[in-house]
Enzyme design. Structure first.
Site, PDB file in Angstrom:
ATOM      1  N   GLY A  74      53.208  55.231  73.266  1.00  0.00           N
ATOM      2  CA  GLY A  74      53.462  56.216  74.327  1.00  0.00           C
ATOM      3  C   GLY A  74      54.869  56.112  74.892  1.00  0.00           C
ATOM      4  O   GLY A  74      55.552  57.121  75.104  1.00  0.00           O
ATOM      5  N   CYS A  75      55.327  54.895  75.102  1.00  0.00           N
ATOM      6  CA  CYS A  75      56.662  54.684  75.664  1.00  0.00           C
ATOM      7  C   CYS A  75      57.740  55.097  74.669  1.00  0.00           C
ATOM      8  O   CYS A  75      58.763  55.665  75.057  1.00  0.00           O
ATOM      9  CB  CYS A  75      56.832  53.224  76.083  1.00  0.00           C
ATOM     10  SG  CYS A  75      55.667  52.752  77.380  1.00  0.00           S
ATOM     11  N   THR A  76      57.487  54.853  73.394  1.00  0.00           N
ATOM     12  CA  THR A  76      58.434  55.269  72.360  1.00  0.00           C
ATOM     13  C   THR A  76      58.499  56.793  72.297  1.00  0.00           C
ATOM     14  O   THR A  76      59.592  57.373  72.236  1.00  0.00           O
ATOM     15  CB  THR A  76      58.037  54.674  70.993  1.00  0.00           C
ATOM     16  OG1 THR A  76      58.077  53.243  71.087  1.00  0.00           O
ATOM     17  CG2 THR A  76      58.977  55.142  69.890  1.00  0.00           C
ATOM     18  N   ALA A 111      60.474  57.982  75.463  1.00  0.00           N
ATOM     19  CA  ALA A 111      61.897  57.638  75.416  1.00  0.00           C
ATOM     20  C   ALA A 111      62.624  58.435  74.321  1.00  0.00           C
ATOM     21  O   ALA A 111      63.756  58.886  74.520  1.00  0.00           O
ATOM     22  CB  ALA A 111      62.066  56.136  75.185  1.00  0.00           C
TER      23      ALA A 111
END
Length: 150
Positions: free
Chosen positions: A43-45, A48
């Protein structure tokens, strides 16, 4: 949690290259701060990378961009280099910045409760006033959520 109308808190942290970044560095500039739970997770990838893919559009709108998590500098550097981010990532290991923005909260996942970073995006104008808080961040449409409102 910080809300619309609040002043940008004063903070100082270290980026992926070990350089000091201060809130005062953004005085007179529009700023987007996005807080994410953990570098190099799906999710963070997605979030970002979506912001990176749309970085030129955000910049065209006059925004500076900062990502923040509690990961150590080494993890932030690896994440930054792996995906070639065009903006800095802050390594807020002691959670000073995270707590000033109020995103360190009780979370629930798969029936377990724990403290963690709630994925949130804050947008500030040139005077350092918060103009938008996005609490329900869509990781694959993070930039769209921002650009629809500016």
């Amino acid at each position: 949690m910080l809300k619309v109308g609040d002043q940008l808190p004063e903070f100082e942290s270290i980026n992926q290259d070990g350089e000091t970044v201060k809130s005062s560095d953004f005085s007179g500039k529009k700023l987007i701060l996005f807080f994410y739970p953990k570098a190099n997770t799906p999710g963070c990838t997605a979030e970002a990378c979506d912001l990176n893919d749309n970085f030129s559009q955000l910049k065209k709108e006059g925004y500076q961009l900062l990502g923040v998590s509690a990961d150590p500098v080494k993890a932030q550097k690896k994440f930054h280099e792996k995906f070639g981010f065009q903006y800095p990532l802050l390594a807020d290991e002691n959670k000073e910045v995270i707590e000033k923005f109020g995103v360190w909260q009780l979370k629930k996942f798969m029936g377990k409760e724990f403290m963690g970073i709630v994925r949130t995006t804050f947008i500030f104008d040139e005077k350092g006033i918060c103009t938008l808080v996005i609490e329900k961040v869509k990781t694959k449409e993070a930039a769209k959520q921002i650009l629809e409102t500016v």
